[in-house]
Design an enzyme around this catalytic site. Structure first.
Site, PDB file in Angstrom:
ATOM      1  N   ASP A  88       2.328   2.627   2.535  1.00 19.98           N
ATOM      2  CA  ASP A  88       2.278   3.182   3.812  1.00 19.98           C
ATOM      3  C   ASP A  88       3.733   2.817   4.600  1.00 19.98           C
ATOM      4  OD1 ASP A  88      -0.219   4.248   3.586  1.00 19.98           O
ATOM      5  OD2 ASP A  88      -1.168   2.372   4.707  1.00 19.98           O
ATOM      6  N   CYS A 119       0.686  -1.119  -0.006  1.00 22.81           N
ATOM      7  CA  CYS A 119       0.114   0.098  -0.066  1.00 22.81           C
ATOM      8  C   CYS A 119       0.704   1.138  -0.030  1.00 22.81           C
ATOM      9  CB  CYS A 119      -0.762  -0.129   1.198  1.00 22.81           C
ATOM     10  SG  CYS A 119      -0.041   0.026   2.535  1.00 22.81           S
ATOM     11  N   CYS A 128      -0.730  -5.226   6.812  1.00 24.95           N
ATOM     12  CA  CYS A 128      -0.353  -4.194   7.631  1.00 24.95           C
ATOM     13  C   CYS A 128       0.224  -4.498   8.936  1.00 24.95           C
ATOM     14  CB  CYS A 128      -1.824  -3.185   7.924  1.00 24.95           C
ATOM     15  SG  CYS A 128      -2.822  -3.108   6.438  1.00 24.95           S
ATOM     16  N   CYS A 162      -2.777   2.706   8.197  1.00 21.66           N
ATOM     17  CA  CYS A 162      -4.357   2.726   8.348  1.00 21.66           C
ATOM     18  C   CYS A 162      -4.641   2.333   9.892  1.00 21.66           C
ATOM     19  CB  CYS A 162      -4.987   1.699   7.221  1.00 21.66           C
ATOM     20  SG  CYS A 162      -4.138  -0.008   7.567  1.00 21.66           S
TER      21      CYS A 162
HETATM   22 FE1  FES Z   1      -1.332   0.482   4.413  1.00 20.06          FE
HETATM   23 FE2  FES Z   1      -2.728  -0.592   5.912  1.00 20.06          FE
HETATM   24  S1  FES Z   1      -3.356  -0.324   4.210  1.00 20.06           S
HETATM   25  S2  FES Z   1      -0.732  -0.226   6.358  1.00 20.06           S
END
Ligand code: FES
Length: 121
Positions: free
Chosen positions: A35, A33, A102, A58
């Site tokens: 992140d 993702c 995640c 998230c």
């Molecule tokens: Fe990116 Fe959860 S969607 S860490």
């Protein structure tokens, strides 16, 4: 979508923050993702005496960071290294399937911070 325990850790996450001169530090990102998170460790006599993090992710990533850092605080480096995303998800009481990556980001961050610590001793 999320259970009560996940939501509780998301709303009131434990161990959030930064650390000056950490004994171990790592910044990792999720390839799924994009992140990211930063992990800081304080280690004394082979034990993690303090742990902090900053998560740009998230709800599942924040809840996983909160519970995983609770799980490894006070544990030995070897015990912390053994922590897996499955342990984190189990302790949270489950995550939706598409959110398991995640918790992997948190496992990766803890392992990378430990590797950084080990590279300095
Ligand atoms: Fe990116 Fe959860 S969607 S860490």
């Amino acid at each position: 979508m999320y259970n009560e325990k996940v939501l509780a850790h998301f709303k009131d996450p434990h161990n959030v923050g930064e650390m000056e001169n950490p004994d171990g530090y790592a910044e990792v990102g999720s390839s799924e993702c994009g992140d990211t998170m930063a992990m800081y460790l304080r280690v004394q006599d082979g034990k993690i005496t303090d742990i902090k993090y900053k998560t740009y992710g998230c709800c599942a990533a924040i809840a996983s960071s909160s519970i995983a850092t609770d799980m490894v605080k006070g544990r030995t480096i070897q015990e912390a290294e053994a922590l897996t995303k499955a342990d984190i998800v189990e302790e949270l009481g489950g995550l939706p399937g598409q959110k398991v990556h995640c918790s992997l980001m948190v496992e990766d961050a803890i392992k990378a911070a430990i590797a950084d610590y080990k590279s300095k001793i």
